[in-house]
Design a protein around this motif. Structure first.
Motif, PDB file in Angstrom:
ATOM      1  N   LEU A 115     -67.477  18.022  33.193  1.00 33.98           N
ATOM      2  CA  LEU A 115     -68.804  18.615  33.045  1.00 33.98           C
ATOM      3  C   LEU A 115     -69.157  19.459  34.273  1.00 33.98           C
ATOM      4  O   LEU A 115     -69.684  20.569  34.137  1.00 33.98           O
ATOM      5  CB  LEU A 115     -69.854  17.528  32.823  1.00 33.98           C
ATOM      6  CG  LEU A 115     -71.261  18.016  32.549  1.00 33.98           C
ATOM      7  CD1 LEU A 115     -71.311  18.873  31.292  1.00 33.98           C
ATOM      8  CD2 LEU A 115     -72.199  16.835  32.400  1.00 33.98           C
ATOM      9  N   LEU A 116     -68.847  18.965  35.480  1.00 33.74           N
ATOM     10  CA  LEU A 116     -69.105  19.747  36.689  1.00 33.74           C
ATOM     11  C   LEU A 116     -68.305  21.038  36.700  1.00 33.74           C
ATOM     12  O   LEU A 116     -68.819  22.097  37.076  1.00 33.74           O
ATOM     13  CB  LEU A 116     -68.787  18.923  37.936  1.00 33.74           C
ATOM     14  CG  LEU A 116     -69.793  17.853  38.299  1.00 33.74           C
ATOM     15  CD1 LEU A 116     -69.299  17.033  39.490  1.00 33.74           C
ATOM     16  CD2 LEU A 116     -71.135  18.475  38.609  1.00 33.74           C
ATOM     17  N   TYR A 117     -67.044  20.977  36.267  1.00 27.09           N
ATOM     18  CA  TYR A 117     -66.216  22.181  36.218  1.00 27.09           C
ATOM     19  C   TYR A 117     -66.797  23.194  35.233  1.00 27.09           C
ATOM     20  O   TYR A 117     -66.875  24.388  35.534  1.00 27.09           O
ATOM     21  CB  TYR A 117     -64.776  21.837  35.825  1.00 27.09           C
ATOM     22  CG  TYR A 117     -63.936  23.072  35.639  1.00 27.09           C
ATOM     23  CD1 TYR A 117     -63.448  23.766  36.739  1.00 27.09           C
ATOM     24  CD2 TYR A 117     -63.662  23.565  34.364  1.00 27.09           C
ATOM     25  CE1 TYR A 117     -62.701  24.918  36.579  1.00 27.09           C
ATOM     26  CE2 TYR A 117     -62.917  24.715  34.194  1.00 27.09           C
ATOM     27  CZ  TYR A 117     -62.436  25.385  35.307  1.00 27.09           C
ATOM     28  OH  TYR A 117     -61.711  26.525  35.137  1.00 27.09           O
ATOM     29  N   VAL A 118     -67.209  22.735  34.064  1.00 28.05           N
ATOM     30  CA  VAL A 118     -67.768  23.630  33.049  1.00 28.05           C
ATOM     31  C   VAL A 118     -69.075  24.245  33.554  1.00 28.05           C
ATOM     32  O   VAL A 118     -69.319  25.443  33.366  1.00 28.05           O
ATOM     33  CB  VAL A 118     -67.969  22.886  31.717  1.00 28.05           C
ATOM     34  CG1 VAL A 118     -68.782  23.709  30.743  1.00 28.05           C
ATOM     35  CG2 VAL A 118     -66.629  22.519  31.111  1.00 28.05           C
ATOM     36  N   ILE A 119     -69.908  23.447  34.201  1.00 23.37           N
ATOM     37  CA  ILE A 119     -71.162  23.974  34.752  1.00 23.37           C
ATOM     38  C   ILE A 119     -70.862  25.042  35.805  1.00 23.37           C
ATOM     39  O   ILE A 119     -71.492  26.109  35.826  1.00 23.37           O
ATOM     40  CB  ILE A 119     -72.029  22.842  35.329  1.00 23.37           C
ATOM     41  CG1 ILE A 119     -72.586  21.982  34.194  1.00 23.37           C
ATOM     42  CG2 ILE A 119     -73.153  23.384  36.202  1.00 23.37           C
ATOM     43  CD1 ILE A 119     -73.263  20.714  34.658  1.00 23.37           C
ATOM     44  N   PHE A 120     -69.901  24.775  36.671  1.00 22.86           N
ATOM     45  CA  PHE A 120     -69.531  25.754  37.697  1.00 22.86           C
ATOM     46  C   PHE A 120     -68.983  27.030  37.061  1.00 22.86           C
ATOM     47  O   PHE A 120     -69.387  28.139  37.408  1.00 22.86           O
ATOM     48  CB  PHE A 120     -68.506  25.153  38.664  1.00 22.86           C
ATOM     49  CG  PHE A 120     -67.998  26.147  39.669  1.00 22.86           C
ATOM     50  CD1 PHE A 120     -68.795  26.515  40.749  1.00 22.86           C
ATOM     51  CD2 PHE A 120     -66.748  26.722  39.529  1.00 22.86           C
ATOM     52  CE1 PHE A 120     -68.344  27.442  41.674  1.00 22.86           C
ATOM     53  CE2 PHE A 120     -66.294  27.650  40.447  1.00 22.86           C
ATOM     54  CZ  PHE A 120     -67.090  28.007  41.526  1.00 22.86           C
ATOM     55  N   HIS A 121     -68.069  26.871  36.100  1.00 25.05           N
ATOM     56  CA  HIS A 121     -67.444  28.018  35.433  1.00 25.05           C
ATOM     57  C   HIS A 121     -68.492  28.872  34.720  1.00 25.05           C
ATOM     58  O   HIS A 121     -68.587  30.079  34.933  1.00 25.05           O
ATOM     59  CB  HIS A 121     -66.384  27.523  34.443  1.00 25.05           C
ATOM     60  CG  HIS A 121     -65.803  28.591  33.587  1.00 25.05           C
ATOM     61  ND1 HIS A 121     -64.734  29.338  33.986  1.00 25.05           N
ATOM     62  CD2 HIS A 121     -66.149  29.056  32.357  1.00 25.05           C
ATOM     63  CE1 HIS A 121     -64.429  30.220  33.045  1.00 25.05           C
ATOM     64  NE2 HIS A 121     -65.275  30.059  32.040  1.00 25.05           N
ATOM     65  N   CYS A 122     -69.257  28.233  33.856  1.00 26.66           N
ATOM     66  CA  CYS A 122     -70.265  28.974  33.090  1.00 26.66           C
ATOM     67  C   CYS A 122     -71.372  29.504  33.993  1.00 26.66           C
ATOM     68  O   CYS A 122     -71.868  30.618  33.794  1.00 26.66           O
ATOM     69  CB  CYS A 122     -70.843  28.094  31.987  1.00 26.66           C
ATOM     70  SG  CYS A 122     -69.675  27.781  30.648  1.00 26.66           S
ATOM     71  N   GLY A 123     -71.740  28.722  34.990  1.00 25.82           N
ATOM     72  CA  GLY A 123     -72.783  29.165  35.907  1.00 25.82           C
ATOM     73  C   GLY A 123     -72.367  30.385  36.714  1.00 25.82           C
ATOM     74  O   GLY A 123     -73.159  31.326  36.888  1.00 25.82           O
ATOM     75  N   ALA A 124     -71.132  30.395  37.202  1.00 25.33           N
ATOM     76  CA  ALA A 124     -70.654  31.528  37.988  1.00 25.33           C
ATOM     77  C   ALA A 124     -70.633  32.803  37.148  1.00 25.33           C
ATOM     78  O   ALA A 124     -71.136  33.855  37.580  1.00 25.33           O
ATOM     79  CB  ALA A 124     -69.263  31.237  38.548  1.00 25.33           C
ATOM     80  N   PHE A 125     -70.063  32.717  35.963  1.00 25.52           N
ATOM     81  CA  PHE A 125     -70.001  33.913  35.112  1.00 25.52           C
ATOM     82  C   PHE A 125     -71.380  34.305  34.602  1.00 25.52           C
ATOM     83  O   PHE A 125     -71.665  35.496  34.424  1.00 25.52           O
ATOM     84  CB  PHE A 125     -69.017  33.719  33.967  1.00 25.52           C
ATOM     85  CG  PHE A 125     -67.587  33.813  34.412  1.00 25.52           C
ATOM     86  CD1 PHE A 125     -67.058  35.013  34.865  1.00 25.52           C
ATOM     87  CD2 PHE A 125     -66.768  32.701  34.394  1.00 25.52           C
ATOM     88  CE1 PHE A 125     -65.757  35.112  35.292  1.00 25.52           C
ATOM     89  CE2 PHE A 125     -65.459  32.783  34.818  1.00 25.52           C
ATOM     90  CZ  PHE A 125     -64.945  33.993  35.278  1.00 25.52           C
ATOM     91  N   GLY A 126     -72.242  33.327  34.363  1.00 26.51           N
ATOM     92  CA  GLY A 126     -73.605  33.635  33.955  1.00 26.51           C
ATOM     93  C   GLY A 126     -74.366  34.372  35.044  1.00 26.51           C
ATOM     94  O   GLY A 126     -75.084  35.341  34.759  1.00 26.51           O
ATOM     95  N   LEU A 127     -74.205  33.951  36.304  1.00 28.02           N
ATOM     96  CA  LEU A 127     -74.877  34.629  37.416  1.00 28.02           C
ATOM     97  C   LEU A 127     -74.344  36.049  37.614  1.00 28.02           C
ATOM     98  O   LEU A 127     -75.112  36.972  37.882  1.00 28.02           O
ATOM     99  CB  LEU A 127     -74.723  33.813  38.697  1.00 28.02           C
ATOM    100  CG  LEU A 127     -75.554  32.542  38.767  1.00 28.02           C
ATOM    101  CD1 LEU A 127     -75.229  31.752  40.027  1.00 28.02           C
ATOM    102  CD2 LEU A 127     -77.033  32.866  38.699  1.00 28.02           C
TER     103      LEU A 127
END
Length: 171
Positions: free
Chosen positions: A97-109
């Motif tokens: 879950l932390l990896y997915v949040i980081f991945h999606c968060g980085a590309f979202g930003l």
């Protein structure tokens, strides 16, 4: 919670709580690191690995392959008048879950930054489609992998417990 990799399911069965525990014990193998490879053989009748006690359980499905999207299943057993209620919460492993949040968060930003820059400049920037597509691919793969595995477990528990279930999306 409909758009997150979390599911809350409530099963209502006519079985008493002791029969529910007995059926769960028949499919749950207690975790032992020394014999973990034996769980993956075709001769093992257990489908889940984890812990179980009188009123709760915490399990994962046993699979022969690595699947980071397997739901972690945490459940409670509550007797009521003529029925037993089994409440299950399925969620991703915390590290995944932390990896997915980081991945999606980085590309979202990155998408938001490129989108804001294109609005300030007053013209369309075709480069903003790239971070958006990576965001959508990461999110889509996560949700598809999780839902595929959670649907299998929901149906299996409904059959095992001879129960009907309802999804609750409020928590």
């Amino acid at each position: 919670m409909k758009y997150l990799p979390v599911e809350n399911i409530t099963y209502h069965t006519d079985l008493n709580s002791n029969e529910v525990l007995h059926r769960l014990e028949g499919i749950i193998e207690s975790f032992n690191r020394n014999t973990k490879t034996e769980f993956y053989s075709h001769s093992n009748p257990k489908y889940y690995i984890g812990t179980i006690d009188d009123t709760s359980f915490s399990i994962n499905r046993i699979v022969k392959f690595k699947n980071p999207f397997l739901p972690r299943i945490i459940g409670t057993i509550q007797p009521s008048l003529n029925k037993t209620q089994v409440t299950i919460k399925m969620k991703l492993h915390g590290g995944i879950l932390l990896y997915v949040i980081f991945h999606c968060g980085a590309f979202g930003l990155v998408f938001l930054a490129v989108f804001a820059a294109s609005i300030l400049n007053g013209k369309y920037n075709p480069n903003m489609i790239h971070p958006l597509s990576f965001f959508l691919i990461g999110y889509g793969l996560t949700m598809a992998g999780f839902k595929y595995e959670s649907i299998k477990s929901k149906k299996y528990f409904a059959k095992l417990l001879e129960a009907e279930y309802t999804n609750s999306i409020d928590s």
